[in-house]
Design an enzyme around this catalytic site. Structure first.
Site, PDB file in Angstrom:
ATOM      1  N   PHE A 398      -2.201   7.237  -3.411  1.00  0.00           N
ATOM      2  CA  PHE A 398      -1.007   7.661  -4.139  1.00  0.00           C
ATOM      3  C   PHE A 398      -0.266   6.524  -4.854  1.00  0.00           C
ATOM      4  O   PHE A 398       0.966   6.544  -4.966  1.00  0.00           O
ATOM      5  CB  PHE A 398      -0.035   8.405  -3.213  1.00  0.00           C
ATOM      6  CG  PHE A 398      -0.708   9.370  -2.282  1.00  0.00           C
ATOM      7  CD1 PHE A 398      -1.556  10.347  -2.775  1.00  0.00           C
ATOM      8  CD2 PHE A 398      -0.539   9.272  -0.909  1.00  0.00           C
ATOM      9  CE1 PHE A 398      -2.212  11.222  -1.916  1.00  0.00           C
ATOM     10  CE2 PHE A 398      -1.187  10.153  -0.040  1.00  0.00           C
ATOM     11  CZ  PHE A 398      -2.026  11.131  -0.554  1.00  0.00           C
ATOM     12  N   CYS A 399      -1.005   5.534  -5.359  1.00  0.00           N
ATOM     13  CA  CYS A 399      -0.385   4.382  -6.039  1.00  0.00           C
ATOM     14  C   CYS A 399       0.707   3.753  -5.164  1.00  0.00           C
ATOM     15  O   CYS A 399       1.730   3.284  -5.677  1.00  0.00           O
ATOM     16  CB  CYS A 399       0.180   4.777  -7.404  1.00  0.00           C
ATOM     17  SG  CYS A 399      -1.084   5.141  -8.621  1.00  0.00           S
ATOM     18  N   ALA A 400       0.463   3.770  -3.864  1.00  0.00           N
ATOM     19  CA  ALA A 400       1.361   3.129  -2.902  1.00  0.00           C
ATOM     20  C   ALA A 400       0.486   2.567  -1.790  1.00  0.00           C
ATOM     21  O   ALA A 400       0.680   2.849  -0.609  1.00  0.00           O
ATOM     22  CB  ALA A 400       2.385   4.115  -2.360  1.00  0.00           C
TER      23      ALA A 400
END
Length: 476
Positions: A398-400
């Protein structure tokens, strides 16, 4: 300058489009049918709002009504150009009101939250130190690479987040020979900026923004709020939170037309070189005797809006702001929290499901939840939800990445399973499933999701799947 009454009249929502209490706001795609691998079709359940929310029907109607009046903004003499300019600048006012900005704040239109935070990063004063939690989305974790960055460990409670920031700011080295520090960044130490999310794009948990802002200001630092996941779900007041800047994206606010916002204090933005050099940002350009050019840049928001702006995207954001305000955030929040309870209570009935959290079960959150399922690779599970139930969720990191790796550190998944992401030597294959929803989500979609999770865990997938380009897809 003509008023925008012709457009406003054309875009006023019909009475039939107004949501009733407890019903979702009308969005595009609510009647889309998708095929199932097991045969037949089903209405698509869009549960990936945290990536991009569907357009509100109101936004689409407003944009369609404006489209015949479209013209280039600023400096145009024609009627449509003047009308578009008026609409563009009035949209700036609408966004400022939606955010409850201070009177002297600037609203700069960008492409997205990522673009907004990169713009702010380009405007940092010399020797500015940035403090950012490792839990941030990459949009707010990565833009500060050219500054002095202090990455803060993931807190496990809101109070720990405040304490962690307090210690980090207190440990800043003073600048020799400086006067006592004043609020906002000038004084006995170098300028500092804190970057924090309003609501996590992984767990949905709401962060203690007001308390973090108070700590930042007590230590002479400024704070920017990544509101990409907060603004669509929750009322947001720049004044009450006392943040210096706020950034968000239109495509998460039911206005997916490629625009974003950076709103807040003007001084750093006015002092910085333009984010992009070009027409619109320049006020006066003249040749010098030595053959070069002298440029006088605007000091308004136009300084960082070079080129022809995305008028459609900007107007769409303003339309979404009006629609959410008119619907009433109290009612929207109450309805969304009922959906959150449905999902959480349903998942709690499945022992194989682990919901990810930093702050614990009692932490307030928006309509975003991530989880893993024992015995399943998350990509395989997400693929089955889509192919067999017509439910769109998201899987991965999740781009995290630092946050999800922290949350999943003790939950390895088997390498080689369908859709398992590649892992380096000695690393474990990690990914999760995220379900997210909002003002346009029907109750049936979350109920179908809970039922599908229970059936997949109990009975397994009804179809065979294979890995293709790193994704788990139905085998044909």
């Amino acid at each position: 300058m003509p008023a925008q009454s012709s457009v406003a009249t054309a875009t006023a929502p019909a009475a039939s489009g107004e949501p009733c209490c407890g019903t979702p706001l009308p969005v595009l795609g609510r009647d889309v049918a998708v095929p199932l691998v097991t045969g037949g079709e089903v209405g698509y359940a869009a549960l990936d709002y945290a990536a991009s929310a569907p357009a509100l029907q109101r936004v689409w109607d407003d944009v369609a009504a404006y489209a015949p009046y479209y013209g280039s903004v600023h400096r145009g003499a024609g009627y449509l150009s003047q009308l578009s300019t008026d609409l563009f600048e009035n949209s700036r006012v609408t966004v400022a009101e939606f955010l409850d900005c201070r009177d002297d704040d600037q609203v700069v239109f960008t492409r997205s939250t990522t673009d907004s935070l990169n713009l702010l990063a380009s405007a940092l004063p010399a020797d500015c130190q940035v403090f950012v939690f490792e839990t941030e989305h990459h949009a707010s974790l990565l833009p500060w690479q050219d500054a002095r960055v202090t990455y803060l460990d993931a807190p496990r409670t809101p109070a720990q987040a405040v304490q962690t920031l307090e210690r980090a700011l207190a440990d800043r080295a003073p600048a020799a020979g400086s006067a006592p520090r004043a609020r906002g960044g000038e004084g006995s130490t170098a300028p500092a900026l804190v970057c924090v999310t309003g609501a996590s794009n992984v767990t949905g948990e709401i962060w203690p923004v007001r308390e973090l802002a108070a700590v930042a200001h007590a230590h002479g630092a400024r704070i920017v709020l990544d509101a990409a996941q907060l603004a669509p779900h929750h009322p947001l007041s720049v004044r009450e939170l006392d943040v210096d800047w706020v950034a968000f994206s239109g495509h998460k606010l039911y206005a997916p037309f490629g625009s974003g916002v950076l709103a807040g204090r003007a001084d750093w933005l006015r002092a910085a070189e333009p984010y992009l050099a070009g027409g619109g940002a320049s006020k006066k350009v003249a040749r010098r005797a030595d053959g070069g050019v002298d440029v006088e840049w605007h000091t308004s928001a136009a300084r960082h809006e070079a080129g022809s702006p995305n008028v459609i995207g900007v107007y769409a954001i303003a339309s979404a702001c009006r629609a959410l305000t008119e619907a009433g955030f109290d009612a929207l929040v109450e309805r969304e929290q009922a959906l959150v309870r449905t999902v959480r209570e349903g998942l709690a009935e499945v022992p194989a499901v682990k919901v990810l959290s930093l702050f614990g079960d009692e932490a307030p959150r928006v309509g975003v939840l991530s989880f893993v399922v024992d015995g399943w690779n998350s990509s395989h599970f997400a693929a089955a939800l889509s192919a067999e139930y017509g439910i769109g969720v998201r899987d991965g990191l999740f781009c995290a990445h630092p946050l999800v790796r922290t949350l999943l550190g003790s939950d390895p998944q088997e390498v080689g399973e369908c859709g398992a992401p590649e892992a380096g030597p000695g690393e474990r294959s990690l990914n999760a499933i995220r379900v997210s929803f909002g003002a346009g989500t029907p109750e049936e979609h979350v109920e179908r999701f809970v039922r599908a999770v229970k059936e997949l865990v109990a009975n397994g997938a009804r179809w065979n799947y294979r890995t293709e380009d790193g994704r788990c897809v139905p085998a044909v």
